[in-house]
Design a protein around this motif. Structure first.
Motif, PDB file in Angstrom:
ATOM      1  N   SER A  60       0.825  -1.214   0.000  1.00  0.00           N
ATOM      2  CA  SER A  60       0.000   0.000   0.000  1.00  0.00           C
ATOM      3  C   SER A  60       0.856   1.258   0.000  1.00  0.00           C
ATOM      4  CB  SER A  60      -0.938  -0.004   1.214  1.00  0.00           C
ATOM      5  OG  SER A  60      -0.204  -0.050   2.422  1.00  0.00           O
ATOM      6  N   ALA A  61       1.948   1.244   0.766  1.00  0.00           N
ATOM      7  CA  ALA A  61       2.809   2.428   0.845  1.00  0.00           C
ATOM      8  C   ALA A  61       3.493   2.707  -0.490  1.00  0.00           C
ATOM      9  CB  ALA A  61       3.856   2.236   1.942  1.00  0.00           C
ATOM     10  N   SER A  62       3.974   1.672  -1.162  1.00  0.00           N
ATOM     11  CA  SER A  62       4.648   1.872  -2.439  1.00  0.00           C
ATOM     12  C   SER A  62       3.669   2.323  -3.523  1.00  0.00           C
ATOM     13  CB  SER A  62       5.360   0.593  -2.876  1.00  0.00           C
ATOM     14  OG  SER A  62       4.435  -0.453  -3.098  1.00  0.00           O
ATOM     15  N   SER A  63       2.413   1.913  -3.407  1.00  0.00           N
ATOM     16  CA  SER A  63       1.395   2.384  -4.347  1.00  0.00           C
ATOM     17  C   SER A  63       1.216   3.888  -4.232  1.00  0.00           C
ATOM     18  CB  SER A  63       0.060   1.684  -4.074  1.00  0.00           C
ATOM     19  OG  SER A  63       0.154   0.306  -4.319  1.00  0.00           O
ATOM     20  N   TRP A  81       5.139   6.050   7.697  1.00  0.00           N
ATOM     21  CA  TRP A  81       5.829   4.981   6.952  1.00  0.00           C
ATOM     22  C   TRP A  81       7.146   4.627   7.632  1.00  0.00           C
ATOM     23  CZ3 TRP A  81       7.299   5.399   1.007  1.00  0.00           C
ATOM     24  CH2 TRP A  81       7.700   4.129   0.554  1.00  0.00           C
ATOM     25  N   ALA A  82       7.897   5.643   8.022  1.00  0.00           N
ATOM     26  CA  ALA A  82       9.187   5.398   8.672  1.00  0.00           C
ATOM     27  C   ALA A  82       9.009   4.661   9.996  1.00  0.00           C
ATOM     28  CB  ALA A  82       9.915   6.720   8.894  1.00  0.00           C
ATOM     29  N   MET A  83       8.105   5.171  10.845  1.00  0.00           N
ATOM     30  CA  MET A  83       7.933   4.556  12.167  1.00  0.00           C
ATOM     31  C   MET A  83       7.276   3.187  12.073  1.00  0.00           C
ATOM     32  SD  MET A  83       7.253   7.560  14.956  1.00  0.00           S
ATOM     33  CE  MET A  83       6.008   8.533  14.122  1.00  0.00           C
ATOM     34  N   ALA A  84       6.315   3.020  11.166  1.00  0.00           N
ATOM     35  CA  ALA A  84       5.683   1.706  11.013  1.00  0.00           C
ATOM     36  C   ALA A  84       6.715   0.668  10.565  1.00  0.00           C
ATOM     37  CB  ALA A  84       4.539   1.789  10.006  1.00  0.00           C
ATOM     38  N   SER A  85       7.631   1.067   9.684  1.00  0.00           N
ATOM     39  CA  SER A  85       8.682   0.145   9.239  1.00  0.00           C
ATOM     40  C   SER A  85       9.551  -0.277  10.410  1.00  0.00           C
ATOM     41  CB  SER A  85       9.543   0.818   8.165  1.00  0.00           C
ATOM     42  OG  SER A  85       8.770   1.203   7.053  1.00  0.00           O
ATOM     43  N   ILE A  86       9.946   0.693  11.224  1.00  0.00           N
ATOM     44  CA  ILE A  86      10.795   0.406  12.389  1.00  0.00           C
ATOM     45  C   ILE A  86      10.097  -0.565  13.338  1.00  0.00           C
ATOM     46  CG2 ILE A  86      11.805   1.408  14.474  1.00  0.00           C
ATOM     47  CD1 ILE A  86      12.219   3.989  12.745  1.00  0.00           C
ATOM     48  N   ALA A 129      10.463  -9.461   1.811  1.00  0.00           N
ATOM     49  CA  ALA A 129       9.073  -9.057   1.991  1.00  0.00           C
ATOM     50  C   ALA A 129       8.857  -7.617   1.529  1.00  0.00           C
ATOM     51  CB  ALA A 129       8.672  -9.216   3.460  1.00  0.00           C
ATOM     52  N   GLN A 130       9.821  -6.741   1.856  1.00  0.00           N
ATOM     53  CA  GLN A 130       9.757  -5.362   1.369  1.00  0.00           C
ATOM     54  C   GLN A 130       9.700  -5.343  -0.154  1.00  0.00           C
ATOM     55  OE1 GLN A 130      13.358  -3.978   3.787  1.00  0.00           O
ATOM     56  NE2 GLN A 130      12.238  -2.070   3.493  1.00  0.00           N
ATOM     57  N   GLY A 131      10.582  -6.100  -0.767  1.00  0.00           N
ATOM     58  CA  GLY A 131      10.675  -6.094  -2.222  1.00  0.00           C
ATOM     59  C   GLY A 131       9.407  -6.580  -2.892  1.00  0.00           C
ATOM     60  N   VAL A 132       8.809  -7.645  -2.346  1.00  0.00           N
ATOM     61  CA  VAL A 132       7.564  -8.163  -2.912  1.00  0.00           C
ATOM     62  C   VAL A 132       6.473  -7.102  -2.834  1.00  0.00           C
ATOM     63  CG1 VAL A 132       5.730  -9.862  -2.621  1.00  0.00           C
ATOM     64  CG2 VAL A 132       8.112 -10.578  -2.455  1.00  0.00           C
ATOM     65  N   GLY A 133       6.342  -6.464  -1.674  1.00  0.00           N
ATOM     66  CA  GLY A 133       5.326  -5.425  -1.512  1.00  0.00           C
ATOM     67  C   GLY A 133       5.566  -4.232  -2.415  1.00  0.00           C
TER      68      GLY A 133
END
Length: 407
Positions: A241-244, A328-333, A355-359
């Motif tokens: 969703s974030a990359s979209s 996005w930054a804090m959710a990733s952390i 997983a990051q790459g697939v998303g």
């Protein structure tokens, strides 16, 4: 262990020296890992500039550039999977040392190769090596007792180094052509490679670094493999969703009737502002609990999508982009540190980059399919909200299932 506020205060004032000393100790201890992660992730951070240089100096077609981009992204994913498989069977130094050597050699040979049929596999091999470096660094940081703090610093370093890479690669391309760009990407592997053997214990297999990693693998207490797997699935969903949003952020700025300069300035400043989120992520997780902050950041991302789905105005757009980047930054952390708490083996943690790459690959693709049905950006944002809600509800279920995370 959390440090109380009183222990950081002397005479009613913050003990700045203590904070700076703690920060310095972390970078001394994990500096090579931060550098290793940045070098391994460099092809992703500088992808637009790399493709631009290859297009300018080698005259590659859009189709060829697409194959190169796919090879680089797929290589990072393969490197992540390979690291997860190798962790129980290899030492950290041996794995990273080999990956850095392969990354160096493959990029240098790619720079000197004119044949596209040979060039593409060399880039793929170099990207796999980069994926091993990045995944190994992430797994090493996850073993620390303060994973939130470790991932906060990692993201901050990546933001700074990525900004420098975006700024300097075009200059290098202008002076040394595409050969210079690829050479720099290859030679960069020398830095973590040299630091790797300067760490304490590097002269002996019984060194502290080796023992820490091997012990971490052996004391795995995961009773349910489904839990870390679900964490990986939620990372895919969130980054999808974030990359979209990121892929179409510039287009939505046009809908808000902002100029190209204003959109660029907004995105650039919002990206750099994530440094603030990285700096406060640890303190917020200690004050309100990691679980609470993860829920808040995911809700904030969802609300930004809903707000812009209702109406895209200049004010809504600018506020939405700023809030999105912080969330996005804090959710990733918090997502990464959550998985590190639930996976003592480190094998699932090593799959985080994958997983990051697939998303990141699936998000723009699925959003393009939605927009291809003559839907507007509001429909696309609402579509991506479904993945955010899925991720949020899954994490709530994980907390209910595994009480140690909420502690």
């Amino acid at each position: 262990m959390a440090i109380s506020d009183s222990s950081m205060v002397v005479g009613g004032k913050p003990h700045v020296v203590l904070r700076l000393r703690k920060l310095g100790n972390r970078f001394v201890r994990y500096g090579p890992e931060y550098l290793l992660a940045c070098v391994g992730f460099s092809t992703y951070m500088g992808l637009p500039m790399i493709l631009g240089s290859l297009s300018e100096w080698r005259g590659y077609t859009d189709q060829q550039l697409g194959l190169i981009a796919s090879a680089l992204m797929f290589g990072l994913f393969l490197g992540s999977v390979l690291t997860s498989w190798l962790i129980p069977y290899s030492s950290y130094r041996a794995r990273v040392g080999l990956a850095c050597t392969v990354g160096l050699v493959s990029n240098v040979f790619a720079a000197l190769t004119a044949d596209f049929v040979v060039f593409l596999p060399l880039l793929l091999i170099g990207s796999i090596a980069g994926g091993v470096c990045y995944s190994s660094a992430v797994a090493k940081l996850a073993a620390d007792e303060s994973a939130v703090e470790g991932f906060s610093f990692l993201l901050a370093v990546i933001v700074v180094v990525g900004s420098l890479e975006i700024a300097f690669l075009p200059l290098i391309s202008g002076l040394l052509m595409d050969v210079g760009v690829l050479m720099v990407l290859g030679i960069a592997y020398l830095c973590p490679l040299l630091l790797l053997f300067r760490q304490p214990g590097s002269r002996s297999l019984a060194g502290s670094t080796e023992n820490t990693e091997l012990q971490w693998v052996r004391v795995s207490t995961d009773s349910h493999r489904l839990v870390p797997l679900l964490c990986l699935v939620t990372i895919v969903a969130y980054f999808l969703s974030a990359s979209s949003f990121w892929a179409y952020a510039e287009r939505m700025g046009n809908i808000a009737q902002l100029s190209s300069a204003s959109i660029g300035a907004t995105l650039s400043l919002a990206n750099m502002a994530t440094l603030a989120a990285c700096l406060v992520a640890t303190s917020l997780s200690r004050s309100f609990s990691q679980y609470t902050m993860l829920v808040i950041t995911m809700l904030a991302t969802t609300l930004v999508f809903l707000l812009l789905a209702v109406k895209v105005t200049p004010v809504f757009y600018i506020l939405g982009v700023i809030i999105f980047f912080q969330a996005w930054a804090m959710a990733s952390i918090y997502q990464f540190s959550t998985l590190s708490l639930l996976d003592s083996s480190g094998r699932y943690v090593a799959l985080i980059p994958g997983a990051q790459g697939v998303g990141q690959a699936a998000g723009p693709f699925l959003s393009a399919l939605v927009l291809g049905t003559e839907a507007n950006y509001a429909a696309m944002l609402l579509f991506n909200c479904l993945f955010l809600v899925f991720a949020l509800m899954t994490y709530i279920g994980i907390v209910m299932f595994n009480g140690k995370y909420s502690a």
